[in-house]
Design a protein around this motif. Structure first.
Motif, PDB file in Angstrom:
ATOM      1  N   SER A 112     -33.429  19.260  10.575  1.00 47.52           N
ATOM      2  CA  SER A 112     -34.963  19.607  10.229  1.00 47.52           C
ATOM      3  C   SER A 112     -34.934  20.988   9.662  1.00 47.52           C
ATOM      4  O   SER A 112     -34.561  21.718   9.880  1.00 47.52           O
ATOM      5  CB  SER A 112     -35.894  19.209  11.252  1.00 47.52           C
ATOM      6  OG  SER A 112     -35.626  19.895  12.330  1.00 47.52           O
ATOM      7  N   GLY A 113     -36.063  21.132   8.701  1.00 45.92           N
ATOM      8  CA  GLY A 113     -36.393  22.584   8.077  1.00 45.92           C
ATOM      9  C   GLY A 113     -36.841  22.411   6.771  1.00 45.92           C
ATOM     10  O   GLY A 113     -37.008  21.434   6.388  1.00 45.92           O
ATOM     11  N   GLY A 114     -36.780  23.443   5.845  1.00 45.16           N
ATOM     12  CA  GLY A 114     -37.128  23.430   4.743  1.00 45.16           C
ATOM     13  C   GLY A 114     -38.340  23.836   4.545  1.00 45.16           C
ATOM     14  O   GLY A 114     -39.353  24.405   5.238  1.00 45.16           O
ATOM     15  N   HIS A 115     -38.764  23.826   3.124  1.00 45.52           N
ATOM     16  CA  HIS A 115     -40.013  24.838   2.603  1.00 45.52           C
ATOM     17  C   HIS A 115     -40.671  23.851   1.331  1.00 45.52           C
ATOM     18  O   HIS A 115     -40.236  22.930   0.975  1.00 45.52           O
ATOM     19  CB  HIS A 115     -39.715  25.871   1.887  1.00 45.52           C
ATOM     20  CG  HIS A 115     -38.988  27.202   3.000  1.00 45.52           C
ATOM     21  ND1 HIS A 115     -37.700  27.015   3.124  1.00 45.52           N
ATOM     22  CD2 HIS A 115     -39.499  28.015   3.699  1.00 45.52           C
ATOM     23  CE1 HIS A 115     -37.490  27.759   4.039  1.00 45.52           C
ATOM     24  NE2 HIS A 115     -38.701  28.565   4.525  1.00 45.52           N
ATOM     25  N   ASP A 116     -41.774  24.105   0.990  1.00 45.44           N
ATOM     26  CA  ASP A 116     -42.609  23.613   0.146  1.00 45.44           C
ATOM     27  C   ASP A 116     -42.482  24.188  -1.378  1.00 45.44           C
ATOM     28  O   ASP A 116     -41.686  25.204  -1.178  1.00 45.44           O
ATOM     29  CB  ASP A 116     -44.232  23.390   0.216  1.00 45.44           C
ATOM     30  CG  ASP A 116     -44.913  24.482   0.320  1.00 45.44           C
ATOM     31  OD1 ASP A 116     -44.380  25.703  -0.206  1.00 45.44           O
ATOM     32  OD2 ASP A 116     -46.048  24.580   1.213  1.00 45.44           O
ATOM     33  N   HIS A 117     -43.028  23.544  -2.322  1.00 48.66           N
ATOM     34  CA  HIS A 117     -42.579  24.310  -3.739  1.00 48.66           C
ATOM     35  C   HIS A 117     -43.105  25.645  -3.969  1.00 48.66           C
ATOM     36  O   HIS A 117     -42.905  26.446  -4.922  1.00 48.66           O
ATOM     37  CB  HIS A 117     -43.403  23.302  -4.963  1.00 48.66           C
ATOM     38  CG  HIS A 117     -44.737  23.424  -4.776  1.00 48.66           C
ATOM     39  ND1 HIS A 117     -45.489  22.446  -3.868  1.00 48.66           N
ATOM     40  CD2 HIS A 117     -45.768  23.851  -5.439  1.00 48.66           C
ATOM     41  CE1 HIS A 117     -46.902  22.693  -4.069  1.00 48.66           C
ATOM     42  NE2 HIS A 117     -47.025  23.592  -5.124  1.00 48.66           N
ATOM     43  N   SER A 118     -44.032  26.210  -2.883  1.00 43.99           N
ATOM     44  CA  SER A 118     -44.736  27.418  -3.124  1.00 43.99           C
ATOM     45  C   SER A 118     -43.868  28.354  -2.105  1.00 43.99           C
ATOM     46  O   SER A 118     -44.062  29.723  -2.126  1.00 43.99           O
ATOM     47  CB  SER A 118     -46.150  27.655  -2.498  1.00 43.99           C
ATOM     48  OG  SER A 118     -46.799  26.727  -3.554  1.00 43.99           O
ATOM     49  N   GLN A 148     -34.185  22.382   1.383  1.00 43.85           N
ATOM     50  CA  GLN A 148     -35.257  22.129   0.733  1.00 43.85           C
ATOM     51  C   GLN A 148     -36.267  23.163   0.009  1.00 43.85           C
ATOM     52  O   GLN A 148     -36.632  23.998   0.722  1.00 43.85           O
ATOM     53  CB  GLN A 148     -36.314  21.064   1.425  1.00 43.85           C
ATOM     54  CG  GLN A 148     -37.227  20.271   0.562  1.00 43.85           C
ATOM     55  CD  GLN A 148     -38.106  19.350   1.175  1.00 43.85           C
ATOM     56  OE1 GLN A 148     -38.368  19.463   2.274  1.00 43.85           O
ATOM     57  NE2 GLN A 148     -38.512  18.282   0.684  1.00 43.85           N
ATOM     58  N   PHE A 149     -36.085  23.468  -1.245  1.00 51.44           N
ATOM     59  CA  PHE A 149     -36.750  24.538  -1.940  1.00 51.44           C
ATOM     60  C   PHE A 149     -36.429  25.677  -1.587  1.00 51.44           C
ATOM     61  O   PHE A 149     -36.966  26.628  -1.493  1.00 51.44           O
ATOM     62  CB  PHE A 149     -38.365  24.354  -1.803  1.00 51.44           C
ATOM     63  CG  PHE A 149     -39.169  23.414  -2.630  1.00 51.44           C
ATOM     64  CD1 PHE A 149     -39.182  23.432  -3.916  1.00 51.44           C
ATOM     65  CD2 PHE A 149     -39.560  22.120  -2.196  1.00 51.44           C
ATOM     66  CE1 PHE A 149     -39.678  22.432  -4.827  1.00 51.44           C
ATOM     67  CE2 PHE A 149     -40.323  21.337  -2.776  1.00 51.44           C
ATOM     68  CZ  PHE A 149     -40.357  21.307  -4.022  1.00 51.44           C
ATOM     69  N   ALA A 150     -34.952  25.791  -1.399  1.00 51.79           N
ATOM     70  CA  ALA A 150     -34.283  26.930  -1.110  1.00 51.79           C
ATOM     71  C   ALA A 150     -34.292  28.179  -2.095  1.00 51.79           C
ATOM     72  O   ALA A 150     -34.228  29.217  -1.970  1.00 51.79           O
ATOM     73  CB  ALA A 150     -32.880  26.699  -0.656  1.00 51.79           C
ATOM     74  N   THR A 151     -34.553  27.446  -3.450  1.00 53.36           N
ATOM     75  CA  THR A 151     -34.529  28.491  -4.448  1.00 53.36           C
ATOM     76  C   THR A 151     -36.212  29.313  -4.578  1.00 53.36           C
ATOM     77  O   THR A 151     -36.215  30.519  -5.245  1.00 53.36           O
ATOM     78  CB  THR A 151     -34.574  27.708  -5.987  1.00 53.36           C
ATOM     79  OG1 THR A 151     -35.578  26.612  -5.853  1.00 53.36           O
ATOM     80  CG2 THR A 151     -33.326  27.198  -6.161  1.00 53.36           C
ATOM     81  N   ARG A 152     -36.960  28.461  -3.547  1.00 51.03           N
ATOM     82  CA  ARG A 152     -38.369  29.278  -3.682  1.00 51.03           C
ATOM     83  C   ARG A 152     -38.105  30.067  -2.264  1.00 51.03           C
ATOM     84  O   ARG A 152     -39.100  31.374  -2.032  1.00 51.03           O
ATOM     85  CB  ARG A 152     -39.370  28.358  -3.602  1.00 51.03           C
ATOM     86  CG  ARG A 152     -39.553  27.253  -4.854  1.00 51.03           C
ATOM     87  CD  ARG A 152     -40.070  28.148  -6.135  1.00 51.03           C
ATOM     88  NE  ARG A 152     -39.897  27.432  -7.347  1.00 51.03           N
ATOM     89  CZ  ARG A 152     -40.744  26.638  -7.566  1.00 51.03           C
ATOM     90  NH1 ARG A 152     -41.701  26.358  -6.818  1.00 51.03           N
ATOM     91  NH2 ARG A 152     -40.573  25.780  -8.805  1.00 51.03           N
ATOM     92  N   ASN A 153     -37.533  29.697  -1.380  1.00 50.51           N
ATOM     93  CA  ASN A 153     -37.157  30.443  -0.115  1.00 50.51           C
ATOM     94  C   ASN A 153     -36.050  29.995   0.741  1.00 50.51           C
ATOM     95  O   ASN A 153     -35.986  29.192   1.366  1.00 50.51           O
ATOM     96  CB  ASN A 153     -38.413  30.204   0.789  1.00 50.51           C
ATOM     97  CG  ASN A 153     -38.664  31.088   1.989  1.00 50.51           C
ATOM     98  OD1 ASN A 153     -37.591  31.690   2.439  1.00 50.51           O
ATOM     99  ND2 ASN A 153     -39.654  31.256   2.735  1.00 50.51           N
TER     100      ASN A 153
END
Length: 334
Positions: A112-118, A148-153
């Motif tokens: 588990s983990g990850g970020h949203d599109h922001s 998830q969304f590692a390019t954003r964070n």
């Protein structure tokens, strides 16, 4: 007088060439590639051009290395065994974008983990599970991480990377370092392929550098990237996927230099059988467009059952679109 050495290591042959003052070829030679000990094939080719030209090894100011080994390894399904750490994704996401095929049954750790599109954290990173699962993983040559969304964070990928390095000491490829685009499964596949190639490219670069030093060549060694540009050997070691199409790129830049063409389209088809039983092959076409300076506009792989007359048309279309960049806000990293 500036002397530069060029070495190209392919699946069958290793070539070497000496160039004087950036405009005159003074010697060239060919040797069989020795995969078990790459230094042997490189050494025979390099020693041959030095002997032919009577050039002192200490006079070489730069060495440039290109190779098709990474390309061949991916096409032939070779390379080291890797483990993918998938952060914030589900098991069904492994079936997207060809990721399952790229893994070829290699182990996957989903946490588990990850970020949203922001770039905001949506779930805490479960490093405890990561540590537990790492102790169960057998022998692998590299790890790939995609969050998830590692390019954003990229913070979760970085934290997982640090844990893996501390726990195993094995090379780690993070997806955010290899691609700035959205699409988690595609980034994961890129990281997997990069991790799979690290051992092979490290062997080639190490063998070449060791041999060059042994004969007195102490100048910097650069590696040809897939777009024809040069990167340092250290960069190539960290991101071997950058060397995909290195050999064909070097061929095209060299053809442009030899012919002094300022504007050219040079289709170079190459065929390699992947599965003889099904007669599948990969065709590769690269287009070079010279707009005041050498720049490779586009390349791609396409698997075909037979000759495809639309192949050149497709890559030409892609090259025309190279200067058009369309970005759509995507709230799913898939």
């Amino acid at each position: 007088m500036a002397i530069m050495l060029g070495v190209d290591t392919g699946g069958t042959y290793t070539d070497a060439v000496l160039i004087k003052n950036d405009h005159e070829i003074i010697a060239s030679a060919k040797s069989l590639t020795t995969r078990a000990n790459l230094a042997e094939g490189v050494g025979k080719a390099v020693s041959a051009v030095l002997k032919e030209s009577s050039i002192n090894a200490k006079d070489i100011v730069m060495t440039s290395l290109s190779t098709t080994l990474a390309t061949n390894a991916l096409v032939e399904g070779k390379g080291g065994k890797v483990c993918l750490v998938y952060i914030g994704f589900s098991a069904k996401d492994i079936e997207r974008q060809g990721l399952a095929d790229a893994l070829r049954g290699d182990p996957v750790i989903i946490i588990s983990g990850g970020h949203d599109h922001s770039g905001n954290e949506i779930t805490n990173l479960d490093l405890g599970t990561l540590r537990t699962e790492l102790s169960k993983i057998g022998t692998v040559t590299g790890f790939a991480i995609a969050g998830q969304f590692a390019t954003r964070n990229p913070s979760h990928e970085k934290a997982a990377r640090d844990v893996i390095r501390d726990h195993t000491g094995i090379p780690v490829s993070c997806s955010y370092e290899l691609s700035a685009k959205l699409g988690g499964p595609k980034r994961a596949m890129t990281a997997v392929l990069n991790a799979r190639l690290i051992g092979m490219i490290d062997h080639l670069i190490g063998a070449t550098e060791d041999y060059l030093r042994s004969i007195g060549i102490t100048s910097q060694m650069m590696v040809v990237r897939g777009d024809g540009a040069l990167i340092s050997s250290d960069q190539a070691r960290e991101k071997p996927i950058e060397t995909i199409l290195s050999g064909p790129a070097a061929s095209i830049v060299g053809a442009s230099w030899l012919t002094d063409e300022k504007n050219a389209k040079i289709p170079i088809p190459t065929t390699r059988k992947i599965n003889i039983a099904h007669e599948r092959c990969t065709k590769e076409v690269r287009i070079i467009g010279l707009l005041g300076r050498k720049k490779i506009l586009g390349s791609f792989f396409k698997t075909v059952e037979k000759d495809d007359p639309d192949l050149l048309k497709e890559i030409t279309k892609r090259s025309k679109l190279e200067n058009i960049r369309l970005e759509i806000e995507n709230k799913k990293d898939l």
